[in-house]
Design an enzyme around this catalytic site. Sequence first.
Site, mmCIF file in Angstrom:
data_model
loop_
_atom_site.group_PDB
_atom_site.id
_atom_site.type_symbol
_atom_site.label_atom_id
_atom_site.label_comp_id
_atom_site.label_asym_id
_atom_site.label_seq_id
_atom_site.Cartn_x
_atom_site.Cartn_y
_atom_site.Cartn_z
ATOM 1 N N GLU A 108 4.213 57.179 -13.161
ATOM 2 C CA GLU A 108 5.421 56.785 -12.244
ATOM 3 C C GLU A 108 5.866 55.294 -12.635
ATOM 4 O O GLU A 108 5.389 54.429 -12.927
ATOM 5 C CB GLU A 108 4.933 56.780 -10.786
ATOM 6 N N THR A 154 11.096 56.078 -9.076
ATOM 7 C CA THR A 154 11.458 56.013 -7.752
ATOM 8 C C THR A 154 12.707 55.681 -7.387
ATOM 9 O O THR A 154 13.487 55.407 -8.132
ATOM 10 C CB THR A 154 10.428 54.903 -7.391
ATOM 11 N N TYR A 155 12.759 55.817 -6.120
ATOM 12 C CA TYR A 155 14.069 55.605 -5.410
ATOM 13 C C TYR A 155 14.160 54.601 -4.309
ATOM 14 O O TYR A 155 13.328 54.859 -3.348
ATOM 15 C CB TYR A 155 14.565 57.084 -4.792
ATOM 16 N N ALA A 209 14.736 51.838 -1.205
ATOM 17 C CA ALA A 209 14.959 52.143 0.224
ATOM 18 C C ALA A 209 16.385 52.285 0.586
ATOM 19 O O ALA A 209 17.248 51.465 0.071
ATOM 20 C CB ALA A 209 14.098 51.097 1.269
ATOM 21 N N GLY A 217 11.051 58.416 3.323
ATOM 22 C CA GLY A 217 11.297 57.127 2.900
ATOM 23 C C GLY A 217 10.872 56.233 4.043
ATOM 24 O O GLY A 217 10.929 56.350 5.307
ATOM 25 N N ASP A 218 10.818 54.995 3.450
ATOM 26 C CA ASP A 218 10.397 53.767 4.590
ATOM 27 C C ASP A 218 11.897 53.093 4.990
ATOM 28 O O ASP A 218 12.646 53.257 4.429
ATOM 29 C CB ASP A 218 9.355 52.618 3.688
ATOM 30 N N HIS A 261 -0.828 58.125 7.375
ATOM 31 C CA HIS A 261 0.404 57.493 7.314
ATOM 32 C C HIS A 261 0.508 56.472 8.440
ATOM 33 O O HIS A 261 0.167 56.577 9.709
ATOM 34 C CB HIS A 261 1.722 58.544 7.596
ATOM 35 N N ASP A 278 -1.394 64.169 9.771
ATOM 36 C CA ASP A 278 -1.091 64.232 8.345
ATOM 37 C C ASP A 278 -1.227 65.638 7.659
ATOM 38 O O ASP A 278 -0.307 65.926 6.808
ATOM 39 C CB ASP A 278 -1.856 63.181 7.810
ATOM 40 N N GLN A 334 0.103 58.589 -1.965
ATOM 41 C CA GLN A 334 -0.094 57.479 -2.151
ATOM 42 C C GLN A 334 -1.172 56.812 -2.964
ATOM 43 O O GLN A 334 -2.078 57.482 -3.287
ATOM 44 C CB GLN A 334 0.153 56.670 -0.801
#
Length: 291
Positions: A17, A48-49, A51, A108-109, A152, A161, A179
Site C-alpha cells: 500500500e 490510498t485516497y 479524507a 472513509g473517516d 471499528h 463488525d 486495518q
Amino acid sequence: MSIPADLRQSRPTISFEFFPPATPAGAETLWDAIRRLERVQPDFVSVTYGAGGTTQDRTVAVTERIAQETTLTAMAHLTCVGASVAQLRRVVGQYAAVGIRNILALRGDPPRGGDGRWVAHPEGLSRAEDLVALIKTLGDFTVGVAAFPDIHPESAGFDNDVEVLVRKADAGADLAVTQMVFDADSYLRLRDAVAARRDLPVAPGLMPVTNLKQIARMSELMGTPLPQPVVRRLTAVEGDPEAVRRVGVEIATELARRMLDEGAPGLHFITMNHSGATLEAFGNLGLAAVR
C-alpha cells in the site's frame, strides 16, 4: 488471474500500500519504493485516497502511472466522504478510463478539523456497502473493502463488525483487507467469524514499525490499539532509531508467520512509501522463493 482468484490459491498473496505524495521529493521517494518493491512481483498494490477526496487527482494520477509504467496490478482507494453519488461515479469513470479495474471501497473517516462525527454528503452515500453496490453497477470491477479486527471505533462491538463485513460481501465485495494488525488473534477471530458465513478472502494489513511516534499517531487515528507487549518491546529501544526499526521488522515478521501458519490468504504491507523495512520482513518470511 484476478485479485480474488489469487487470494484463493494455495500460496499466500503479497500486496503493498502506498499514498499519493504531496511534494516532488515525496514523489521521488515513492517511485524509488515502487521500483524496488516491483522486483518481488507482488500480486497487487494499492494507492490510498485522502479524507474528503483531498488526494483524488493525485490518487488517480499515481494509480494510472503504476498501471501504465510498471508490471504491477493496481488497486485504487475510493471513499464516500464529501462526495455526491454523481462525483463518485465520475471518479470511478476516471479509474476505468485509465484501465483501473480494482477499487477498494471505503466509507472513509471524518475529515480532520471537525467535531469527529461522520456526516454523509446530502447527495452521497453513508455506508461502504452502498459504495460497493454502486461500483458494481458501473462495470466489471473487482471491489475490495476494509475490515477491522480490533473493532471499528464507531462499532457496537465485534458481532456488529462481522455483520457489516458480511453486508459488504452481500453487496458485491470480492475481498477484504484489514486495518494494520498487531494482534494475530484478533485477525484470526474476525477471519473465522466471516468465513463461517461468507466466502470472502480477508488479508491482514501489516506495518513494519520504523518510527514509534508515527505508529502511535496512526494507531490513534485508526482506532487500532497497540498491544502492551508490542508497546513494551518498542519503548524499550525508543532512544535508538535503528533498534526501533529492527524490532518493528521482527514484530511484523512474527505476526506474518503466525497468520500465514493459521491460513491467512495473503499479507498486505502498509509501506508508508518506503521499501526497506517491508523488503526485510518479506525476506525474513522466505516468500521470494515461492513467488
